[in-house]
Structures are given as structure tokens and as C-alpha cells.
Scaffold this motif. Structure first.
Motif, short mmCIF file in Angstrom:
data_model
loop_
_atom_site.label_atom_id
_atom_site.label_comp_id
_atom_site.label_asym_id
_atom_site.label_seq_id
_atom_site.Cartn_x
_atom_site.Cartn_y
_atom_site.Cartn_z
N GLU A 195 -12.83 0.26 6.98
CA GLU A 195 -13.37 1.36 7.76
C GLU A 195 -12.68 2.68 7.42
OE1 GLU A 195 -13.14 0.63 11.91
OE2 GLU A 195 -14.32 2.38 12.46
N THR A 196 -11.36 2.62 7.28
CA THR A 196 -10.60 3.83 6.97
C THR A 196 -9.64 3.54 5.83
OG1 THR A 196 -8.66 3.41 8.35
CG2 THR A 196 -10.61 4.31 9.45
N GLY A 197 -8.94 4.55 5.38
CA GLY A 197 -7.94 4.37 4.35
C GLY A 197 -6.57 4.02 4.90
N SER A 255 -13.65 3.91 -3.90
CA SER A 255 -14.43 5.03 -3.40
C SER A 255 -14.07 5.30 -1.94
CB SER A 255 -15.93 4.72 -3.52
OG SER A 255 -16.69 5.70 -2.83
N VAL A 256 -13.91 6.56 -1.60
CA VAL A 256 -13.56 6.91 -0.22
C VAL A 256 -14.77 7.43 0.56
CG1 VAL A 256 -11.16 7.37 -0.86
CG2 VAL A 256 -12.81 9.25 -0.79
N SER A 282 0.83 -1.19 0.00
CA SER A 282 0.00 0.00 0.00
C SER A 282 0.87 1.25 0.00
CB SER A 282 -0.89 0.01 1.23
OG SER A 282 -1.67 1.19 1.29
N ALA A 283 0.42 2.25 -0.76
CA ALA A 283 1.11 3.53 -0.76
C ALA A 283 0.10 4.61 -1.09
CB ALA A 283 2.24 3.55 -1.79
N GLY A 284 0.25 5.73 -0.46
CA GLY A 284 -0.61 6.86 -0.81
C GLY A 284 -1.97 6.79 -0.16
N GLN A 285 -2.82 7.70 -0.59
CA GLN A 285 -4.13 7.83 0.02
C GLN A 285 -5.10 6.79 -0.52
OE1 GLN A 285 -5.24 11.86 -0.81
NE2 GLN A 285 -3.98 12.68 0.82
N GLY A 286 -6.17 6.60 0.22
CA GLY A 286 -7.24 5.74 -0.27
C GLY A 286 -7.10 4.28 0.13
#
Lengths: 112, 114
Positions: free
Chosen positions: B95-97, B49-50, A93-97
Motif C-alpha cells: 500500500e505504501t513505501g 514502481s511507486v 529495507s533502506a531508503g525510499q520506495g
């Protein structure tokens, strides 16, 4: 371009022995690594994770090791049990989202 | 105790047909994802989708569309099915990113385009 690679499509181990599953990555921006387990006709389930600031994380029979200089991580299962037979995916994983980049998977077979 | 529910489980489509793969979660998760898994390959991110009203492309978005009108639902639309879209599709939510929070996956939809 495969950023996360699992070069062994399959692995066979005797019950009670150690299983070692390997994973290599190319992107140094990855900040978390995760292992997922998948049985046939089911979705993947989370197994264990490790932050890039650590080099080892342990949870019961499962230990993940991270070697950042080599861009390599491994999952150790000790002792292996027949119920561990499944496909194991390495993910990063890297970055947002919270997006995950998956490897191709390694099918583990633990023989009684 | 449903978690992430995908429907249908199996579907055969003819080339050029359209369909929507349904995904619903009952955990009030903001983050939802669609992946596809081709034989012998890992999971590839299609869209994510966030939160309700917010979607973005993943690694392999071409040929697909998504919408997120509610927190619970995240349908994936195939407009003109092609044989290259034959795959197993997985929906996931978390639940969160934050990367180390567990992502929960549905059981998958096996789609064949002939």
C-alpha cells in the motif's frame, strides 16, 4: 556483494523444540528488517518485522531479535510445528520506495 | 479476494524470443515490485514502481523493461531472452513505501530459456 546473508541453507528441528534462524547484514543504513516465509510453488508471505530502533518484536510463537552492534538478527519459533516447514527469508529495507534486499533463505524442516 | 495475480505460471522460451510477464493487483496499491529468484538464492529486485507512470531500476534490471500505465498492472518485458534469465519471477505490491507495511506477493512465474 551480498548485503543480507543467511549462512545456513537448511535447519532441521524436532516438533515442539525451538527453531532459531539467523541473518547477518552489512549495511548500517537499513532501518527495517522483515522475515518472510515461503512454501513451494507459492509466493513469499510476510511473517514479522522489526524496526532498527528496537531490539525485539514478538508475535505469538515468533520472536525476532536485532543486535545492531553485531549487525545480526534472528528469528525464534517456539514451539516449532510441522506446518512451519518452509523456506524463511530475511529481508532488509533502506531508503525510499520500500525496496527489500533479501537473504538467500533458510529451509526449515520440523519433524514430528 | 485475488490479491496479486501473475500470468503465466510457467513458460519455456527459446533464446532470443520476447515475452511479457503479467502482474495485476486489486488492492489499489501504489507500490509494485518485480523480483527474480534463482535456485538457492534470495529474491533480487529487478524493477519497482511507486505509482502509475513512475518506475525505477532495482538491483538487476539489465535485459528487462517495465511500464506502469495503471495502478493495477505492472508488466515485465523480456526483449531478447537469454539462458541467464531462467528463474522464478515474483511480482509484489504494497500500500505504501513504509517498510513495515506488508508486501503481498503473487505465486510466481517459472521461466525457462533454452
Amino acid at each position: 556483494d551480498q548485503q543480507v546473508k543467511q549462512n545456513s541453507p537448511s535447519l532441521s528441528v524436532q516438533e515442539g523444540r525451538i527453531s532459531i534462524l539467523n541473518c547477518d547484514y552489512t549495511n548500517s543504513m537499513f532501518d527495517y528488517f522483515l522475515w518472510y516465509k515461503k512454501y513451494p510453488a507459492e509466493g513469499p508471505t510476510f511473517l514479522i518485522s522489526i524496526s532498527s530502533i528496537k531490539d525485539k518484536n514478538e508475535d505469538g510463537r515468533f520472536t525476532v531479535f536485532l543486535n545492531k552492534s553485531a549487525k545480526h538478527l534472528s528469528l525464534h519459533i517456539v514451539p516449532s510445528q510441522p506446518g512451519d516447514s518452509a523456506v524463511y527469508f530475511c529481508a532488509a529495507s533502506a531508503g525510499q520506495g520500500g525496496k527489500l534486499i533479501f537473504g538467500q533463505g533458510t529451509e526449515l524442516s520440523v519433524k514430528p | 479476494n485475488a490479491g496479486v495475480t501473475q500470468t503465466p505460471k510457467f513458460r519455456i522460451l527459446k533464446i532470443g524470443q520476447s515475452m511479457t510477464l503479467q502482474c495485476a493487483q486489486d488492492m489499489n496499491h501504489n507500490y509494485m515490485y518485480w523480483y527474480r529468484q534463482d535456485p538457492g538464492m534470495g529474491l533480487k529486485l529487478i524493477y519497482y514502481s511507486v505509482g502509475a507512470g513512475i518506475t525505477d531500476k532495482g538491483e538487476v534490471p539489465n535485459g528487462y523493461n517495465v511500464s506502469r500505465s495503471t495502478t493495477e498492472d505492472f508488466p515485465l518485458r523480456l526483449e531478447l531472452a537469454a539462458p541467464s534469465q531462467t528463474s522464478v519471477y515474483f511480482c509484489a505490491s504494497r500500500e505504501t513505501g513504509v517498510p513495515d507495511t506488508e508486501a503481498f506477493f503473487g505465486q510466481g512465474t517459472r521461466l525457462t530459456v533454452v
